[in-house]
Design an enzyme around this catalytic site. Structure first.
Site, PDB file in Angstrom:
ATOM      1  CG  MET A 179      -1.884  -1.200   1.204  1.00  0.00           C
ATOM      2  SD  MET A 179      -3.379  -0.934   2.153  1.00  0.00           S
ATOM      3  CE  MET A 179      -2.708  -0.627   3.770  1.00  0.00           C
ATOM      4  CG  LEU A 194       7.223   1.353  -0.751  1.00  0.00           C
ATOM      5  CD1 LEU A 194       8.002   1.119  -2.044  1.00  0.00           C
ATOM      6  CD2 LEU A 194       6.309   0.171  -0.468  1.00  0.00           C
ATOM      7  CG  HIS A 244       6.889  -2.184   2.150  1.00  0.00           C
ATOM      8  ND1 HIS A 244       6.824  -1.067   2.940  1.00  0.00           N
ATOM      9  CD2 HIS A 244       5.668  -2.752   2.195  1.00  0.00           C
ATOM     10  CE1 HIS A 244       5.605  -0.953   3.440  1.00  0.00           C
ATOM     11  NE2 HIS A 244       4.875  -1.961   3.013  1.00  0.00           N
ATOM     12  N   GLY A 289       4.921 -10.192   4.160  1.00  0.00           N
ATOM     13  CA  GLY A 289       5.737 -10.082   5.367  1.00  0.00           C
ATOM     14  C   GLY A 289       5.116 -10.857   6.528  1.00  0.00           C
ATOM     15  CE  LYS A 306       3.932  -4.741  12.010  1.00  0.00           C
ATOM     16  NZ  LYS A 306       3.368  -4.010  10.888  1.00  0.00           N
ATOM     17  CG  ASP A 307       0.947  -7.328   7.873  1.00  0.00           C
ATOM     18  OD1 ASP A 307       0.563  -6.587   8.787  1.00  0.00           O
ATOM     19  OD2 ASP A 307       1.616  -6.923   6.908  1.00  0.00           O
ATOM     20  CB  SER A 337       3.219   2.203   6.442  1.00  0.00           C
ATOM     21  OG  SER A 337       3.806   1.327   5.501  1.00  0.00           O
TER      22      SER A 337
HETATM   23  O1  PAF Z   1      -0.047  -5.895   3.673  1.00  0.00           O
HETATM   24  C1  PAF Z   1      -0.479  -4.947   2.981  1.00  0.00           C
HETATM   25  O2  PAF Z   1       0.180  -3.924   2.775  1.00  0.00           O
HETATM   26  C2  PAF Z   1      -1.860  -5.037   2.388  1.00  0.00           C
HETATM   27  O3  PAF Z   1      -2.750  -5.656   3.256  1.00  0.00           O
HETATM   28  C3  PAF Z   1      -1.892  -5.712   1.005  1.00  0.00           C
HETATM   29  C4  PAF Z   1      -1.445  -7.168   1.082  1.00  0.00           C
HETATM   30  C5  PAF Z   1      -0.987  -4.943   0.047  1.00  0.00           C
HETATM   31  C6  PAF Z   1      -3.316  -5.691   0.438  1.00  0.00           C
HETATM   32  O4  PAF Z   1      -3.791  -4.398   0.284  1.00  0.00           O
END
Ligand code: PAF
Length: 286
Positions: A30, A33, A37, A147, A149-150, A186
């Site tokens: 998104m 960066l 990323h 990542g 992280k998520d 971010s």
């Molecule tokens: O992890 C992210 O930045 C967002 O959830 C993604 C995977 C780009 C979807 O919008």
């Protein structure tokens, strides 16, 4: 690097590039960066002949009271960084391009999608699953990079990729941290100096639990308790969750004999941050 604003152009490029010897790598972002990323991009660059990065602030994954309008947008700088990392194509569509009038199809992973962040952000993972499905259809990658992280997002997307038979491999890259342990995000740029210090409670909590997990008597319940204690004893931090779960199902872990996800989410001021750590399966003592 070519910047592609339309789905039609992106699809034409992918169609022309696809041969038996090309490997297309997708890094969905998104924007705004950071090194996290860029580590995904570097891994993609090392493994793929064609690297496509995307920047799209997906309105569908933001709740009505969340930070869509103020989400950081640093497009020029992001473009510069992606170019330096050798990205071949940047797909950067508008919201109208991705969701034209009349669009109504959603991708839902209903059980997983309502756990952890999904519990406190209703509809969030439906938005993520929908946009990632679209990005996968448009760019047809062989490898897609996300990542660690998520962690909940990873679980939801792994399930979706399996359930909908996307012909690709998901590559999950380690969380990148600042020198003092704060996981890169971010949203860190929203933090004041004081909040930036308070935010260290998240990584500290995970480290405390990791150390505790080395004791033979440790259980998921004792870890959860210790995590809550560390988080709640930091001024300025409001806990959303402190979880000890199976990384695939996101359900509470019964014991520590298998790989276990320690995950935390908390508001520091008005900023919601997340962090996690994977505990390897505990070796059974002979
Ligand atoms: O992890 C992210 O930045 C967002 O959830 C993604 C995977 C780009 C979807 O919008």
């Amino acid at each position: 690097m070519q910047t592609i604003p339309t789905i039609r152009e992106m699809q034409a490029i992918v169609r022309a590039a696809k041969t038996s010897s090309t490997t297309i790598g997708l890094v969905p972002t998104m924007g705004a960066l950071h090194e996290g990323h860029l580590s995904l991009v570097r891994t993609a660059r090392a493994h793929c002949s064609h690297v496509i990065a995307t920047i799209f602030v997906n309105p569908l994954q933001f709740g009505p009271n969340e930070d869509l309008a103020k989400y950081p947008r640093t497009f020029e700088r992001d473009t510069e960084l992606l170019m330096q990392e050798g990205v071949d194509y940047l797909f950067a569509p508008s919201a109208e391009e991705m969701y034209p009038q009349g669009a109504q199809t959603l991708v839902d992973v209903p059980e997983l999608g309502n756990r952890l962040d999904g519990a406190s952000r209703p509809g969030h993972f439906r938005g993520v699953a929908t946009v990632v499905s679209k990005l996968l259809h448009i760019t047809q990658p062989d490898l897609a990079f996300f990542g660690q992280k998520d962690a909940a997002q990873v679980a939801v997307l792994r399930r979706m990729v399996r359930d909908l038979n996307f012909p690709l491999e998901m590559v999950v890259c380690p969380t990148v941290r600042e020198a003092d342990g704060l996981a890169m995000s971010s949203r860190n740029r929203y933090l004041s100096n004081e909040e930036r210090v308070q935010a260290l409670a998240l990584s500290r909590t995970l480290q405390t639990a990791k150390t505790l997990a080395q004791q033979a008597a440790a259980t998921p319940a004792t870890l959860r308790e210790a995590m809550l204690h560390t988080l709640t004893s930091t001024d300025g931090v409001r806990v959303d969750y402190a979880a000890v779960v199976d990384p695939e199902t996101l359900l509470d872990a019964d014991d520590l004999s298998r790989e276990t996800l320690l995950a935390v989410a908390a508001w520091v001021g008005t900023t919601r941050l997340i962090d996690n750590l994977l505990l390897p399966a505990r070796e059974v003592q002979p």
